[in-house]
Design an enzyme around this catalytic site. Sequence first.
Site: not given
Ligand SMILES: Nc1ncnc2c1ncn2[C@@H]1O[C@H](COP(=O)(O)OS(=O)(=O)O)[C@@H](OP(=O)(O)O)[C@H]1O
Length: 295
Positions: A101, A131, A46
């Site tokens: 991870h 998240s 996340k």
């Molecule tokens: N382009 C872009 N810009 C801003 N934020 C983004 C973007 N892409 C993914 N996200 C946000 O990243 C969160 C998901 O995290 P991960 O991709 O690390 O998740 S995982 O570990 O692969 O399951 C999740 O955060 P939250 O919205 O706070 O839940 C996603 O919305």
Amino acid sequence: MEDLERDLLKFKGFYFQHKAFDTGFLENLDDFEIRDDDVFIVTYPKSGTIWCQQILSLIYFREHRKRTENVETSYRVPFLEYCSRHIDFGKTPSPRLFVTHLPYYLVPRGLKDKKAKIIYVYRNPKDVMCSYFHYLNTYPIFKAADSIEAFMKQYLEGKVLGSLWFDHIRGWYKHRNYFNIQFMMYEEMKKDLRSSVLKLSKFLSKDLSEETMDDVVRQASFENMKDDPLANNENMLYRHVGSKLQEGHFLRKGTIGDWKNHMTVEQNERFDMIFQKQMKDFPLQFIWDVNKTQN
Ligand SMILES: Nc1ncnc2c1ncn2[C@@H]1O[C@H](COP(=O)(O)OS(=O)(=O)O)[C@@H](OP(=O)(O)O)[C@H]1O
């Protein structure tokens, strides 16, 4: 905790997803052959994993940038520890892109030759926690606590996939000199995506034209990714784990400081006390609020 043990598996001190765990692959991961031009994204869950996967897919694959191929981002940059059953990494053409991870002590030892590159993306741990909470209540990867209070306990005890946030980031940072590693902050990417892509492209020795840079920045924006079925992870998750909600999205909010909408004052103070104790003397800075710079 019984449910947790059914869903998660602790191996060498680190929690993995039980269902996708490949014992043979992980037992031998230390010997996994690393190529000099491999690139690894490393994150705690996340923290911006799919975002960085998308940025690398756009930088490395013209077909992705120009949308001439129908290949999901999660396939272009596969998970090292979860995709070994369906991808033969030995046959993947170079340069190979991976995401993981894993903690610093479980990655293949060939990474210590410092040739292959590692990008470590980190995000403030309160937004990570919120998240994570929403994610688990949308996609049943493992048994989720149904209140922030209960999940905070689980998270701060490290009883989640990825184990303890503090251990992950501290371990990678402390051992950074063993690796060829670039740290990237989610919040800086959010505040200035173009500068972050430039920083990444320099680290990757990729000279991007203005046109390519524009394409990357546009297609890696939250709004664009959310509507892009190749990049928003939803099909992949639906195939592998299903979804509890009609309306849940993997790209949920993508903001800085959403924790303020979920944590009480008391929970926040409790979190701060633990953070200060665990991260005393830790030099990387964090951004907790969209209107503030680092502290
Ligand atoms: N382009 C872009 N810009 C801003 N934020 C983004 C973007 N892409 C993914 N996200 C946000 O990243 C969160 C998901 O995290 P991960 O991709 O690390 O998740 S995982 O570990 O692969 O399951 C999740 O955060 P939250 O919205 O706070 O839940 C996603 O919305």
